[in-house]
Motif scaffolding. Sequence first.
Motif, short mmCIF file in Angstrom:
data_model
loop_
_atom_site.label_atom_id
_atom_site.label_comp_id
_atom_site.label_asym_id
_atom_site.label_seq_id
_atom_site.Cartn_x
_atom_site.Cartn_y
_atom_site.Cartn_z
N PHE A 224 -1.38 -96.43 58.47
CA PHE A 224 0.00 -96.90 58.50
C PHE A 224 0.99 -95.76 58.30
CE2 PHE A 224 3.84 -98.65 56.58
CZ PHE A 224 4.15 -99.68 57.47
N ASN A 225 0.65 -94.78 57.47
CA ASN A 225 1.60 -93.70 57.21
C ASN A 225 1.69 -92.69 58.34
OD1 ASN A 225 -1.06 -93.01 56.36
ND2 ASN A 225 -0.28 -91.28 55.18
N HIS A 226 0.98 -92.92 59.44
CA HIS A 226 1.14 -92.10 60.64
C HIS A 226 1.94 -92.85 61.70
CE1 HIS A 226 -1.36 -88.46 59.98
NE2 HIS A 226 -1.82 -89.21 59.01
N GLY A 227 2.60 -93.92 61.29
CA GLY A 227 3.38 -94.71 62.23
C GLY A 227 4.81 -94.23 62.44
N GLY A 228 5.19 -93.13 61.80
CA GLY A 228 6.50 -92.54 62.02
C GLY A 228 7.66 -93.46 61.70
N GLU A 229 8.71 -93.39 62.52
CA GLU A 229 9.92 -94.19 62.30
C GLU A 229 9.63 -95.69 62.35
OE1 GLU A 229 12.85 -93.13 61.40
OE2 GLU A 229 12.13 -91.06 61.38
N HIS A 230 8.64 -96.07 63.13
CA HIS A 230 8.26 -97.48 63.24
C HIS A 230 7.82 -98.01 61.87
CE1 HIS A 230 5.64 -100.90 64.46
NE2 HIS A 230 6.44 -100.97 65.52
N SER A 231 6.95 -97.27 61.19
CA SER A 231 6.47 -97.69 59.88
C SER A 231 7.58 -97.62 58.82
CB SER A 231 5.29 -96.82 59.44
OG SER A 231 4.17 -97.04 60.29
N LEU A 232 8.42 -96.59 58.89
CA LEU A 232 9.52 -96.47 57.94
C LEU A 232 10.48 -97.65 58.09
CD1 LEU A 232 10.29 -92.65 58.21
CD2 LEU A 232 9.31 -93.84 56.24
N ALA A 233 10.72 -98.07 59.32
CA ALA A 233 11.61 -99.21 59.55
C ALA A 233 11.02 -100.49 58.97
CB ALA A 233 11.87 -99.38 61.04
N LEU A 234 9.70 -100.64 59.02
CA LEU A 234 9.08 -101.82 58.43
C LEU A 234 9.17 -101.80 56.91
CD1 LEU A 234 5.96 -102.44 60.68
CD2 LEU A 234 7.93 -103.94 60.37
N LEU A 235 9.02 -100.61 56.32
CA LEU A 235 9.21 -100.53 54.87
C LEU A 235 10.63 -100.92 54.49
CD1 LEU A 235 7.29 -97.24 53.94
CD2 LEU A 235 6.54 -99.60 53.59
N ASP A 236 11.61 -100.47 55.27
CA ASP A 236 12.99 -100.87 55.02
C ASP A 236 13.15 -102.39 55.13
OD1 ASP A 236 13.80 -98.26 54.64
OD2 ASP A 236 14.44 -97.98 56.71
N PHE A 237 12.50 -102.97 56.13
CA PHE A 237 12.58 -104.42 56.32
C PHE A 237 12.05 -105.16 55.10
CE2 PHE A 237 9.97 -108.13 57.25
CZ PHE A 237 10.92 -109.02 57.75
N PHE A 238 10.89 -104.74 54.61
CA PHE A 238 10.31 -105.45 53.46
C PHE A 238 11.11 -105.20 52.18
CE2 PHE A 238 6.47 -105.75 56.14
CZ PHE A 238 6.18 -107.09 55.94
N ARG A 239 11.71 -104.03 52.06
CA ARG A 239 12.54 -103.82 50.88
C ARG A 239 13.77 -104.72 50.93
NH1 ARG A 239 13.79 -104.33 46.87
NH2 ARG A 239 14.52 -102.96 45.22
N GLU A 240 14.35 -104.88 52.10
CA GLU A 240 15.53 -105.74 52.25
C GLU A 240 15.18 -107.21 52.05
OE1 GLU A 240 16.77 -104.76 56.16
OE2 GLU A 240 17.43 -102.72 55.63
N ASN A 241 13.94 -107.59 52.33
CA ASN A 241 13.52 -108.98 52.23
C ASN A 241 12.50 -109.20 51.11
OD1 ASN A 241 14.72 -110.42 54.79
ND2 ASN A 241 13.97 -108.43 55.50
N TYR A 242 12.59 -108.34 50.10
CA TYR A 242 11.65 -108.42 48.99
C TYR A 242 11.80 -109.73 48.23
CZ TYR A 242 9.36 -107.37 44.58
OH TYR A 242 8.53 -107.42 43.48
N ARG A 243 10.66 -110.29 47.83
CA ARG A 243 10.61 -111.46 46.97
C ARG A 243 9.82 -111.12 45.71
NH1 ARG A 243 13.45 -112.41 50.80
NH2 ARG A 243 13.59 -114.34 52.03
N ASP A 244 10.12 -111.78 44.63
CA ASP A 244 9.38 -111.52 43.39
C ASP A 244 7.89 -111.70 43.60
OD1 ASP A 244 11.69 -110.99 42.03
OD2 ASP A 244 11.87 -112.97 41.10
N GLY A 245 7.13 -110.73 43.14
CA GLY A 245 5.67 -110.81 43.25
C GLY A 245 5.11 -110.35 44.57
N MET A 246 5.95 -109.86 45.48
CA MET A 246 5.47 -109.45 46.80
C MET A 246 4.52 -108.26 46.68
SD MET A 246 7.67 -108.36 50.20
CE MET A 246 8.07 -110.06 50.65
N THR A 247 3.45 -108.28 47.48
CA THR A 247 2.55 -107.14 47.59
C THR A 247 2.34 -106.82 49.07
OG1 THR A 247 0.54 -108.51 47.58
CG2 THR A 247 1.33 -107.66 45.45
N LEU A 248 2.26 -105.54 49.35
CA LEU A 248 2.05 -105.04 50.71
C LEU A 248 0.84 -104.11 50.67
CD1 LEU A 248 5.76 -104.05 51.45
CD2 LEU A 248 4.62 -106.20 52.07
N HIS A 249 -0.20 -104.46 51.41
CA HIS A 249 -1.44 -103.68 51.43
C HIS A 249 -1.50 -102.87 52.72
CE1 HIS A 249 -5.79 -103.07 50.37
NE2 HIS A 249 -5.78 -102.70 51.64
#
Length: 479
Positions: A224-249
Amino acid sequence: MAKTNIVFVGGNASYIHCAFASMCLKASLKELEDSATIIETEVRETTPLQFFERLVALSPSVILLSTYLWNRDFFVAVCKLCHEIIPDVPIIAGGPQLVPYDEAEPLKKHVDIIIYGEGEGVIYDAVKLALSGKANIPSAPYEIFAEPTDLSKVKLPYYLYEDKDIANRVVYVEATRGCPFSCEYCTSAGSGGIRYFPLEALKKEFLTLINRGVIHFKFLDRSFNHGGEHSLALLDFFRENYRDGMTLHFEFTPEEPSDEWRQRLCAFPPKTLHLEVGIQTWEPDIAARIKRPLNREKTTKTLKFLIEEAKADVHADLIIGLPGEGISTIASGFNFLIGLNPAELQVGILKLLPGTAIHRHIEEFELKFSPDPPFEVLSTRDICFNELRRMERFAKCFDVMYNRGRFNLSSRLYIFSENTPFEQIMRVADHLYSKYGRLHALSPKSIAAAMQELIMPSRLQELRVALETDARESKHQQF
């Protein structure tokens, strides 16, 4: 006219896992999708005959098997029953461990069509061919060689998760496919680099899952960490839509992260990120032999950053039985990595998967392995059979003591009390095996008793206090 029943079969290791591959394929059936059903079973909890009874009750027109190491033999037995009771029903099989030119593969004797590679682009035509009748299938088995799928044209399958899946099971997702590396033990080696699912489509589907109550996402991406801007954008998405107790594997490779990655990873609350970081070996020569990138200095810095600064749950991996590696270097790598305090350190036995390049080392390094799944190495030039069995017991013991979280305080106290961590764990494994003749199905009390018997007397009272704390926090009875 008889109803068309296209039946996808998922043979899962346990109920918590779902047949994600079957979902992906069903979503690619176009107008045939409404005629398709997914039936699942836990292969360790039922017999082939019991499952076959469920399968026959669906009156299948065609059967599709998603095969893996853990279900291949189960499916071979199901296929034999099909030949006896429903011999006219075509069977299609696919899966990552099915490789061309492997005439020893037993499924080849029992299925009508085999798909090699990603199935979404060919599944529709394969099912249409099967529905036309066995007489129209050119050969047995008819082999289809699928090219890597154009991910921009794939219909995403996430709408097929049912409410019971979301409530009780692992929700698998993927943002990319492929891998940039050529590690010889892996079926993803030589996959031609990383390909991307459309970002906006993923965001839409993931937001729908979040709104349906999903807070645990397990990504299947190989790096996943070789996904460049695509992966970074998804991390931004999950941070913006974070819910209590969320886990990302995610699966990560241990490259030193850029400033952009550091910023994104540190933005999440502690323990949100579950990062599976494949180390595999701590010996540069061994890593080079199997074409696994390893830079000790950079890997150490990366692991420390992920654990100490990003506050991620890091799951590091080591493989026992790699060509040319002996017990002493395995122990050295284990001792170093456990000292970094990862949430988990998975120690596994090498599997010689069909079609992988690691087979080229069999003769030189005298690799002996089981002919049946999961194709584990039995001995090597550098580790004899008895030593490998002892190492497997070590791995099981460590998994119970450390990785499963029942002994958070006490295992760390015991492991670092004297000798080296490797030696301390091996003492418990040897003790339990000597006493019980096994390491499976042992109670937490047995593990606790072994630690108390083996720890130095000056630390015994401290260990007992730690065990009492662990028992309260893990909601188990007193150890």
